[in-house]
Write an enzyme that holds these catalytic residues in place. Structure first.
Site, mmCIF file in Angstrom:
data_model
loop_
_atom_site.group_PDB
_atom_site.id
_atom_site.type_symbol
_atom_site.label_atom_id
_atom_site.label_comp_id
_atom_site.label_asym_id
_atom_site.label_seq_id
_atom_site.Cartn_x
_atom_site.Cartn_y
_atom_site.Cartn_z
ATOM 1 N N GLU A 289 0.854 -1.208 0.000
ATOM 2 C CA GLU A 289 0.000 0.000 0.000
ATOM 3 C C GLU A 289 0.884 1.249 0.000
ATOM 4 O O GLU A 289 0.617 2.224 -0.700
ATOM 5 C CB GLU A 289 -0.910 0.009 1.228
ATOM 6 C CG GLU A 289 -2.002 -1.034 1.194
ATOM 7 C CD GLU A 289 -2.873 -0.956 -0.046
ATOM 8 O OE1 GLU A 289 -3.302 0.156 -0.407
ATOM 9 O OE2 GLU A 289 -3.119 -2.000 -0.677
ATOM 10 N N TRP A 292 1.913 2.240 -3.388
ATOM 11 C CA TRP A 292 0.996 2.986 -4.255
ATOM 12 C C TRP A 292 1.334 4.471 -4.266
ATOM 13 O O TRP A 292 1.139 5.165 -5.269
ATOM 14 C CB TRP A 292 -0.462 2.808 -3.786
ATOM 15 C CG TRP A 292 -1.117 1.593 -4.344
ATOM 16 C CD1 TRP A 292 -1.333 0.415 -3.689
ATOM 17 C CD2 TRP A 292 -1.651 1.420 -5.666
ATOM 18 N NE1 TRP A 292 -1.973 -0.465 -4.531
ATOM 19 C CE2 TRP A 292 -2.184 0.125 -5.739
ATOM 20 C CE3 TRP A 292 -1.736 2.240 -6.793
ATOM 21 C CZ2 TRP A 292 -2.788 -0.381 -6.897
ATOM 22 C CZ3 TRP A 292 -2.337 1.744 -7.955
ATOM 23 C CH2 TRP A 292 -2.848 0.452 -7.992
ATOM 24 N N TRP A 320 -20.386 14.026 -18.892
ATOM 25 C CA TRP A 320 -20.644 14.154 -17.462
ATOM 26 C C TRP A 320 -21.855 15.061 -17.262
ATOM 27 O O TRP A 320 -22.125 15.932 -18.092
ATOM 28 C CB TRP A 320 -19.433 14.762 -16.751
ATOM 29 C CG TRP A 320 -18.169 13.968 -16.896
ATOM 30 C CD1 TRP A 320 -17.089 14.294 -17.655
ATOM 31 C CD2 TRP A 320 -17.845 12.721 -16.271
ATOM 32 N NE1 TRP A 320 -16.107 13.339 -17.554
ATOM 33 C CE2 TRP A 320 -16.536 12.354 -16.694
ATOM 34 C CE3 TRP A 320 -18.509 11.876 -15.389
ATOM 35 C CZ2 TRP A 320 -15.910 11.191 -16.274
ATOM 36 C CZ3 TRP A 320 -17.874 10.716 -14.966
ATOM 37 C CH2 TRP A 320 -16.594 10.378 -15.401
ATOM 38 N N ASN A 355 -9.814 4.601 3.380
ATOM 39 C CA ASN A 355 -9.591 4.312 1.959
ATOM 40 C C ASN A 355 -10.764 3.603 1.288
ATOM 41 O O ASN A 355 -11.162 3.957 0.190
ATOM 42 C CB ASN A 355 -8.318 3.465 1.798
ATOM 43 C CG ASN A 355 -8.061 3.123 0.347
ATOM 44 O OD1 ASN A 355 -7.899 4.015 -0.479
ATOM 45 N ND2 ASN A 355 -8.058 1.845 0.022
ATOM 46 N N TRP A 373 -14.932 13.303 -12.505
ATOM 47 C CA TRP A 373 -14.012 12.979 -11.404
ATOM 48 C C TRP A 373 -13.178 14.187 -10.987
ATOM 49 O O TRP A 373 -12.748 14.292 -9.843
ATOM 50 C CB TRP A 373 -13.103 11.806 -11.789
ATOM 51 C CG TRP A 373 -12.216 12.019 -12.980
ATOM 52 C CD1 TRP A 373 -12.471 11.662 -14.267
ATOM 53 C CD2 TRP A 373 -10.932 12.662 -13.006
ATOM 54 N NE1 TRP A 373 -11.436 12.031 -15.087
ATOM 55 C CE2 TRP A 373 -10.464 12.638 -14.344
ATOM 56 C CE3 TRP A 373 -10.121 13.244 -12.035
ATOM 57 C CZ2 TRP A 373 -9.244 13.188 -14.731
ATOM 58 C CZ3 TRP A 373 -8.899 13.786 -12.410
ATOM 59 C CH2 TRP A 373 -8.474 13.758 -13.745
ATOM 60 N N TRP A 396 -8.514 9.011 -8.030
ATOM 61 C CA TRP A 396 -9.790 9.410 -8.654
ATOM 62 C C TRP A 396 -9.907 8.822 -10.044
ATOM 63 O O TRP A 396 -10.944 8.300 -10.437
ATOM 64 C CB TRP A 396 -9.926 10.943 -8.684
ATOM 65 C CG TRP A 396 -10.582 11.450 -7.432
ATOM 66 C CD1 TRP A 396 -9.957 11.946 -6.332
ATOM 67 C CD2 TRP A 396 -11.988 11.470 -7.150
ATOM 68 N NE1 TRP A 396 -10.891 12.271 -5.376
ATOM 69 C CE2 TRP A 396 -12.138 12.000 -5.849
ATOM 70 C CE3 TRP A 396 -13.130 11.101 -7.860
ATOM 71 C CZ2 TRP A 396 -13.389 12.171 -5.247
ATOM 72 C CZ3 TRP A 396 -14.381 11.262 -7.261
ATOM 73 C CH2 TRP A 396 -14.500 11.789 -5.974
HETATM 74 P P1 FAD Z 1 -2.582 2.814 5.130
HETATM 75 O O1 FAD Z 1 -3.489 1.747 4.665
HETATM 76 O O2 FAD Z 1 -2.061 2.687 6.502
HETATM 77 O O3 FAD Z 1 -1.395 2.887 4.088
HETATM 78 C C1 FAD Z 1 -0.099 3.425 4.423
HETATM 79 C C2 FAD Z 1 0.283 4.506 3.446
HETATM 80 O O4 FAD Z 1 0.339 3.992 2.127
HETATM 81 C C3 FAD Z 1 -0.700 5.665 3.373
HETATM 82 O O5 FAD Z 1 -0.484 6.587 4.411
HETATM 83 C C4 FAD Z 1 -0.414 6.244 2.004
HETATM 84 O O6 FAD Z 1 0.720 7.084 2.023
HETATM 85 C C5 FAD Z 1 -0.074 5.000 1.197
HETATM 86 N N1 FAD Z 1 -1.272 4.526 0.484
HETATM 87 C C6 FAD Z 1 -2.169 3.609 0.891
HETATM 88 N N2 FAD Z 1 -3.109 3.420 -0.064
HETATM 89 C C7 FAD Z 1 -2.801 4.241 -1.073
HETATM 90 C C8 FAD Z 1 -3.379 4.516 -2.349
HETATM 91 N N3 FAD Z 1 -4.480 3.889 -2.792
HETATM 92 N N4 FAD Z 1 -2.802 5.456 -3.123
HETATM 93 C C9 FAD Z 1 -1.685 6.109 -2.737
HETATM 94 N N5 FAD Z 1 -1.089 5.888 -1.552
HETATM 95 C C10 FAD Z 1 -1.634 4.963 -0.729
HETATM 96 N N6 FAD Z 1 -3.937 9.244 -0.306
HETATM 97 C C11 FAD Z 1 -3.209 10.327 0.017
HETATM 98 O O7 FAD Z 1 -2.199 10.213 0.719
HETATM 99 N N7 FAD Z 1 -3.592 11.569 -0.419
HETATM 100 C C12 FAD Z 1 -4.714 11.765 -1.192
HETATM 101 O O8 FAD Z 1 -5.002 12.895 -1.581
HETATM 102 C C13 FAD Z 1 -5.498 10.628 -1.511
HETATM 103 N N8 FAD Z 1 -6.653 10.757 -2.238
HETATM 104 C C14 FAD Z 1 -7.391 9.646 -2.536
HETATM 105 C C15 FAD Z 1 -8.561 9.782 -3.307
HETATM 106 C C16 FAD Z 1 -9.340 8.668 -3.602
HETATM 107 C C17 FAD Z 1 -10.575 8.815 -4.459
HETATM 108 C C18 FAD Z 1 -8.958 7.396 -3.130
HETATM 109 C C19 FAD Z 1 -9.786 6.181 -3.439
HETATM 110 C C20 FAD Z 1 -7.807 7.250 -2.374
HETATM 111 C C21 FAD Z 1 -6.995 8.351 -2.078
HETATM 112 N N9 FAD Z 1 -5.802 8.227 -1.329
HETATM 113 C C22 FAD Z 1 -5.062 9.340 -1.039
HETATM 114 C C23 FAD Z 1 -5.258 6.900 -0.992
HETATM 115 C C24 FAD Z 1 -5.671 6.308 0.347
HETATM 116 O O9 FAD Z 1 -7.046 6.395 0.520
HETATM 117 C C25 FAD Z 1 -4.973 6.986 1.531
HETATM 118 O O10 FAD Z 1 -3.581 7.042 1.299
HETATM 119 C C26 FAD Z 1 -5.205 6.171 2.807
HETATM 120 O O11 FAD Z 1 -6.580 6.097 3.075
HETATM 121 C C27 FAD Z 1 -4.491 6.847 3.948
HETATM 122 O O12 FAD Z 1 -4.783 6.171 5.129
HETATM 123 P P2 FAD Z 1 -3.660 5.396 5.927
HETATM 124 O O13 FAD Z 1 -2.465 6.255 6.092
HETATM 125 O O14 FAD Z 1 -4.294 4.855 7.142
HETATM 126 O O15 FAD Z 1 -3.327 4.212 4.902
#
Ligand code: FAD
Length: 489
Positions: A289, A292, A320, A355, A373, A396
Site C-alpha cells: 500500500e 501505491w 458528465w 480508503n 471525477w 480518482w
Molecule cells: P494505510 O493503509 O495505513 O497505508 C499506508 C500509506 O500507504 C498511506 O499513508 C499512504 O501514504 C499509502 N497509500 C495507501 N493506499 C494508497 C493509495 N491507494 N494510493 C496512494 N497511496 C496509498 N492518499 C493520500 O495520501 N492523499 C490523497 O489525496 C489521496 N486521495 C485519494 C482519493 C481517492 C478517491 C482514493 C480512493 C484514495 C486516495 N488516497 C489518497 C489513498 C488512500 O485512501 C490513503 O492514502 C489512505 O486512506 C491513507 O490512510 P492510511 O495512512 O491509514 O493508509
C-alpha cells in the site's frame, strides 16, 4: 554532491531549503548540510501561488510550528519566508552568499521547474547546490521495465520494486546544528502567525484539532502505535472503516514528518522483533500500500497533466452531468446512502476518510451521479489533510475508470453491499450519521427498506430527518453504463 566545504568557506553558512520534508530524521539535505560543519540556516518559503487546500493549510500551520520548535531545540533556526518562491530564494542566496544550498528533490513539474531555475541561479553565481532523494522509496526514473521503459500496471511495477531490495536505510537526525546568524533584512521574512493559514470566520477546524497533531514527534507516535496495535491483521481488516484498521500516516507522509523509508524499515524491524507473530502477509500488504504512493508520483512525473486530463483518452468524450444540487448533496453527506454520507461527513469533520470509503464515495460521484471525477478530486484537495497532488488524482482516475491500471468502468460499486460487507455492524455509520443510530443494523445500510414501525421507533422520518436516496441504484448503474457506451461509440 562531492563538493568539499572544509577550508575554503570561511564563516559562510550553508542553507537547507525545506519543502514537503519537515523532519529532522532521515532528511538527507539537512544531514549533508550538518556534515559540512558550517553554520546552517534553515529556510521555508510559503508561496501564495501554491494551490493549497483549506485542510492542508490548517495542517501546514501546525507542521511549521512543530518543526520550528524541533529545529530550535537542535540549536538552529527556521526562517519562514513568504512570496514567489524563485524570487525569494534568489534574494536569500544574494543576501547570504552561502557556501552551499541543500534540498530534497520534488517530482511535480511546477516544483521541478522552480528547483532547476534555482539550481541555474546557483551555477551562475558559483554557489554549490546539492539535491537528494528523500520523499519516495525509489525515485521515478529508477524503476524500469527490462526494456528500460516505464510501468503502467501496478502489480508489475511493485514486483520490480521488490526485486530492487530494501530502500536505503534512514539517516539519523543531526545531534546539534550550528546556527547561522540571520541578516536583519531579508525579502519576504515573516512568521507562521502572519501566514494566516488557519480558518477564522468561521473557525471550522475543531474536528481537525481533535483528531490530528501535526509534527515529526507525533508521526513517530502514530507509526509506533500502528506497528504495535494494528499491523497484525492489517491484510484482512484494513477495509473496515470503523475504529482504527490502518496506519493513518498519510498526512504525516504528505508533509514529510516521516519518510517512507523510515516506515518501510520500521515495519520490517517490528515484524522481525515482535514478541507475538505478525504474519508476512500483513507486512507485505502494508508495504505494497505504501508502494501505491510512489507509483502515483511516478505517474505524475511522467504525466504532469494527470490532474486535468484523462489518462485514457477514450474518456474525453464522456458526457458528465452538470448537476450542482447533486454535487452539494454528495459533498455534504446528504445522498440518502448511509455509507456514502458517513464518509463525506468523516471527511468534513476530521479532514480524512478511510480508503475503502474514499473508493465508494468516488464511485458514487462518478458513476451514480455521473459527475466529472475532476470535481470530486478538487473537493478532496480542499478538504483532506493528506491531499496529495499525485495520490489524489491517480486514485480518482483509478475509480472513475479513466486512469492507468484502473478499475473497469462497468464495475459500479453498490453502496449498500459495500456497507453490509465492510461495516457489518454499522458502527461507522452510527458514528457519522447519528440520526440513524437507533435503526436495526440491517436497515442502517438502506433505511428506505426499513418498515414504517422500525423508522418510527428509531425516530427517522425519511425526507425530513434523513434524505431519501438521491438516485436509485439500479437506474444509476444502467445510466452510467449507457453513458460509457455512448462515449466510446
Ligand atoms: P494505510 O493503509 O495505513 O497505508 C499506508 C500509506 O500507504 C498511506 O499513508 C499512504 O501514504 C499509502 N497509500 C495507501 N493506499 C494508497 C493509495 N491507494 N494510493 C496512494 N497511496 C496509498 N492518499 C493520500 O495520501 N492523499 C490523497 O489525496 C489521496 N486521495 C485519494 C482519493 C481517492 C478517491 C482514493 C480512493 C484514495 C486516495 N488516497 C489518497 C489513498 C488512500 O485512501 C490513503 O492514502 C489512505 O486512506 C491513507 O490512510 P492510511 O495512512 O491509514 O493508509
Amino acid at each position: 554532491m562531492t563538493t568539499s566545504y572544509s577550508g575554503k568557506s570561511g564563516d559562510k553558512p550553508v542553507i537547507v531549503w525545506f519543502r514537503d520534508d519537515l523532519r529532522l530524521a532521515d532528511n538527507p539535505a539537512l544531514h549533508a548540510a550538518a556534515e559540512t560543519g558550517l553554520p546552517v540556516l534553515c529556510v521555508f518559503v510559503h508561496d501564495p501561488a501554491l494551490p493549497l487546500g483549506r485542510a492542508t493549510r490548517w495542517w501546514l500551520d501546525g507542521a511549521l510550528r512543530a518543526f520550528q520548535a524541533s529545529i530550535t531545540a537542535c540549536g538552529g533556526e527556521l526562517l519562514v519566508l513568504h512570496g514567489p518562491t524563485f524570487e525569494i530564494m534568489c534574494d536569500v542566496l544574494r543576501t547570504l552568499q552561502p557556501a552551499g544550498i541543500f534540498w530534497n528533490r520534488r517530482y511535480g513539474l511546477h516544483e521541478r521547474n522552480i528547483d532547476s531555475r534555482v539550481k541555474d541561479y546557483c551555477k551562475e553565481n558559483s554557489i554549490a547546490a546539492s539535491s537528494f532523494a528523500a520523499s519516495l522509496l525509489h525515485e521515478p526514473w529508477t524503476v524500469q521495465t527490462r526494456a528500460g521503459g516505464r510501468f503502467r500496471v501496478y502489480t508489475a511495477w511493485w514486483r520490480a520494486v521488490c526485486e530492487m531490495g530494501d530502500p536505503a536505510c534512514p539517516l539519523a537526525a543531526p545531534e546539534r546544528l550550528c546556527s547561522a546568524p540571520v541578516p536583519e533584512v531579508l525579502a519576504g521574512r515573516t512568521t507562521v502567525d502572519a501566514l494566516a493559514l488557519l480558518p477564522k470566520t468561521p473557525d471550522w477546524a475543531a474536528g481537525l484539532r481533535a483528531e490530528w497533531h501535526p509534527g515529526e514527534e507525533k508521526a513517530q507516535d502514530y507509526l509506533g502505535a500502528f506497528l504495535n496495535d494494528t499491523l497484525e491483521g492489517y491484510a484482512t481488516l484494513r477495509d473496515r472503516p470503523a475504529g482504527v484498521s490502518t496506519s493513518r500516516l498519510s498526512p504525516y507522509l504528505r508533509f514529510g514528518h516521516l519518510s517512507p523509508r523510515q516506515v518501510w524499515h520500521a515495519t520490517k524491524r517490528a515484524v522481525q522483533t515482535a514478541s507475538h507473530e505478525i504474519s508476512l502477509a500483513d507486512q507485505d500488504k502494508f508495504l505494497s500500500e505504501l508502494g501505491w504512493r510512489d507509483f502515483a508520483w511516478s505517474l505524475l512525473f511522467d504525466r504532469p497533466d494527470l490532474a486535468s486530463t484523462n489518462f485514457r483518452p477514450e474518456f474525453d468524450a464522456m458526457r458528465w452531468l452538470d448537476e450542482p444540487d447533486m454535487f452539494t448533496a454528495w459533498a455534504r453527506g446528504q445522498t440518502g446512502y448511509p455509507l456514502v454520507d458517513a464518509g463525506m461527513r468523516q471527511l468534513w469533520i476530521t479532514g480524512w476518510m478511510h480508503n475503502r470509503v474514499r473508493m465508494v464515495v468516488a464511485s458514487f460521484l462518478t458513476k451514480h451521479l455521473l459527475i466529472d471525477w475532476r470535481k470530486g478530486a478538487r473537493w478532496f484537495d480542499d478538504t483532506l489533510v493528506d491531499a496529495d497532488p499525485a495520490s489524489n488524482v491517480m486514485n480518482w482516475q483509478w475509480v472513475a475508470g479513466s486512469g492507468v491500471d484502473a478499475a473497469p468502468y462497468f464495475r459500479v460499486m453498490n453502496p449498500v453491499l459495500q456497507s453490509e460487507k465492510f461495516d457489518p455492524d454499522g458502527e461507522y455509520i452510527k458514528k457519522f450519521v447519528p440520526e440513524l443510530r437507533h435503526l436495526p443494523v440491517r436497515a442502517l445500510h438502506a433505511p428506505w427498506q426499513a418498515s414504517p414501525a422500525e423508522l418510527t421507533r428509531a425516530g427517522v422520518r425519511l425526507g425530513e430527518t434523513y434524505p431519501c436516496p438521491v438516485v436509485e441504484h439500479r437506474f444509476a448503474r444502467e445510466r452510467a453504463l449507457a453513458a460509457w457506451k455512448a462515449s466510446t461509440g
